[in-house]
Design a protein around this motif. Structure first.
Motif, PDB file in Angstrom:
ATOM      1  N   ASN A  61      -5.594  32.033  -2.070  1.00  0.00           N
ATOM      2  CA  ASN A  61      -6.800  33.015  -2.985  1.00  0.00           C
ATOM      3  C   ASN A  61      -7.176  33.838  -1.892  1.00  0.00           C
ATOM      4  N   LEU A  62      -7.230  33.839  -0.515  1.00  0.00           N
ATOM      5  CA  LEU A  62      -7.819  35.003   0.046  1.00  0.00           C
ATOM      6  C   LEU A  62      -6.564  35.906   0.480  1.00  0.00           C
ATOM      7  N   LEU A  63      -5.387  35.510   0.621  1.00  0.00           N
ATOM      8  CA  LEU A  63      -4.091  36.160   0.614  1.00  0.00           C
ATOM      9  C   LEU A  63      -3.943  37.047  -0.704  1.00  0.00           C
ATOM     10  N   THR A  64      -4.144  36.522  -1.727  1.00  0.00           N
ATOM     11  CA  THR A  64      -3.863  37.242  -3.062  1.00  0.00           C
ATOM     12  C   THR A  64      -5.021  38.125  -3.256  1.00  0.00           C
ATOM     13  N   THR A  65      -6.133  37.955  -2.920  1.00  0.00           N
ATOM     14  CA  THR A  65      -7.293  38.995  -2.795  1.00  0.00           C
ATOM     15  C   THR A  65      -7.065  40.290  -1.817  1.00  0.00           C
ATOM     16  N   GLY A  66      -6.382  39.793  -0.839  1.00  0.00           N
ATOM     17  CA  GLY A  66      -5.933  40.952   0.239  1.00  0.00           C
ATOM     18  C   GLY A  66      -4.780  41.657  -0.431  1.00  0.00           C
ATOM     19  N   GLY A  67      -3.882  41.296  -1.214  1.00  0.00           N
ATOM     20  CA  GLY A  67      -2.764  42.073  -1.923  1.00  0.00           C
ATOM     21  C   GLY A  67      -3.520  42.743  -3.099  1.00  0.00           C
TER      22      GLY A  67
END
Length: 264
Positions: A20-26
Motif C-alpha cells: 500500500n505504500l507503493l500504491t501511495t507512491g504511484g
C-alpha cells in the motif's frame, strides 16, 4: 476480565504497509503530474506518470511475493489507478495541447477518463473468470503511457506547447479511450515464466531495449506503447480470419464426407 475467546474472534484490523505504500507512491506521482502540468512543466509531468507506472507494477508483485494481498489493497490500487492513469494523463494532455480546442478538448479528455474508469470496473468484475493470458481492451496504464510519451516527445522536440497539434491529439485521446472499452484482446504477458531459463539471445534483446530507452526515452516509449495499442486490433482481425478459415475448412470437409456417402 475480558473473555479470551472474544478477543480471538475479533483480531485487530489493519492494512499491509509495503504494497500500500507503493500504491501511495504511484498515487503521489500521478497527483504531482497534474500539479506540474498546471505550472507548464510538461516533461516533468510525463516522467511522473511513468514513475507511477513503475510503482503500479511493483505493488502487486510485492504483495504476491510477500503474501500480503488483501481486498483493501485491490480496491485502493484501482482508485489510485484512475487518478494516476486516468485523470493525470488526461489533464496533462489537456493542459499541453487541448486548451484551444474548446469543447472538443475537454470532452476528449473526459472521454479518456470515463473510459479508463469503465475499463477498471470491467476488469475488477471479471478478474476471477477472465483469461489471464489476455486483457479485454487496452489496459489503462498502457493508454496513459501513450499520452505521457506523446507529451514528453513533443516537449523534447522543442514544442513546449502542443496547441498547434490540438486536433490530432484530441483524436488520439478519444481513440485511446475507445480502445480501453473495446473487446480487442491484448497480451498480458502473464504467461511469461520470469523464473525459468531463457535463451542467451533473450538477454541480448533485453539489453538492447534498455539501451534504446536510455538513448531516447520519449520516442522509444511512445512508439513501443503505440505498437502495443495497435496490436490488439491487428491480432483480433488475424484471429477472426483464422477462425473463419478453420470454419470454412470444416464445412468443406463435412460436405465432402456427405458427398462420399453411398446413396441407397
Amino acid at each position: 476480565m475480558p473473555n479470551q475467546n472474544t478477543e480471538n474472534k475479533n483480531p485487530r484490523r489493519g492494512i499491509y504497509l509495503l504494497p500500500n505504500l507503493l500504491t501511495t507512491g504511484g498515487l503521489f506521482a500521478g497527483f504531482f503530474a497534474i500539479v506540474a502540468s498546471m505550472g507548464g512543466r510538461f516533461e516533468v509531468a510525463a516522467v511522473a506518470i511513468f514513475i507511477a507506472m513503475i510503482m503500479d507494477g511493483l505493488d502487486g508483485r510485492v504483495a504476491r511475493m510477500t503474501n500480503t494481498q488483501s481486498a483493501f489493497g485491490a480496491e485502493y490500487d484501482s482508485m489510485a489507478d484512475i487518478v494516476s492513469f486516468g485523470v493525470a494523463p488526461a489533464l496533462v494532455t489537456y493542459n499541453w495541447a487541448l486548451t484551444e480546442q474548446g469543447k472538443l478538448g475537454w470532452l476528449a479528455a473526459f472521454i479518456f477518463v470515463a473510459a479508463g474508469a469503465l475499463r477498471l470496473a470491467r476488469f475488477n468484475t471479471q478478474v476471477e473468470t477472465a483469461d489471464k493470458s489476455y486483457f479485454q481492451g487496452l489496459a489503462i496504464p498502457s493508454a496513459a503511457a501513450i499520452l505521457a510519451g506523446m507529451v514528453w516527445l513533443g516537449v523534447d522536440s522543442d514544442y513546449p506547447s502542443g496547441t498547434q497539434f490540438g486536433l490530432p491529439v484530441a483524436i488520439i485521446t478519444i481513440c485511446l479511450g475507445l480502445l480501453m472499452v473495446s473487446n480487442f484482446r491484448y497480451s498480458s504477458f502473464k504467461e511469461v515464466n520470469w523464473r525459468g531459463k531463457v535463451p542467451f539471445i533473450a538477454i541480448l534483446v533485453s539489453v538492447l531495449i534498455l539501451v534504446l530507452i536510455a538513448y531516447d526515452p520519449p520516442i522509444v516509449l511512445f512508439i513501443g506503447f503505440s505498437i502495443y495499442a495497435l496490436s490488439g486490433p491487428v491480432l483480433t482481425v488475424v484471429r477472426m480470419r483464422s477462425l473463419k478459415d478453420k470454419r470454412g475448412k470444416t464445412e468443406a470437409e463435412a460436405e465432402e464426407e456427405n458427398s462420399n456417402k453411398p446413396t441407397e
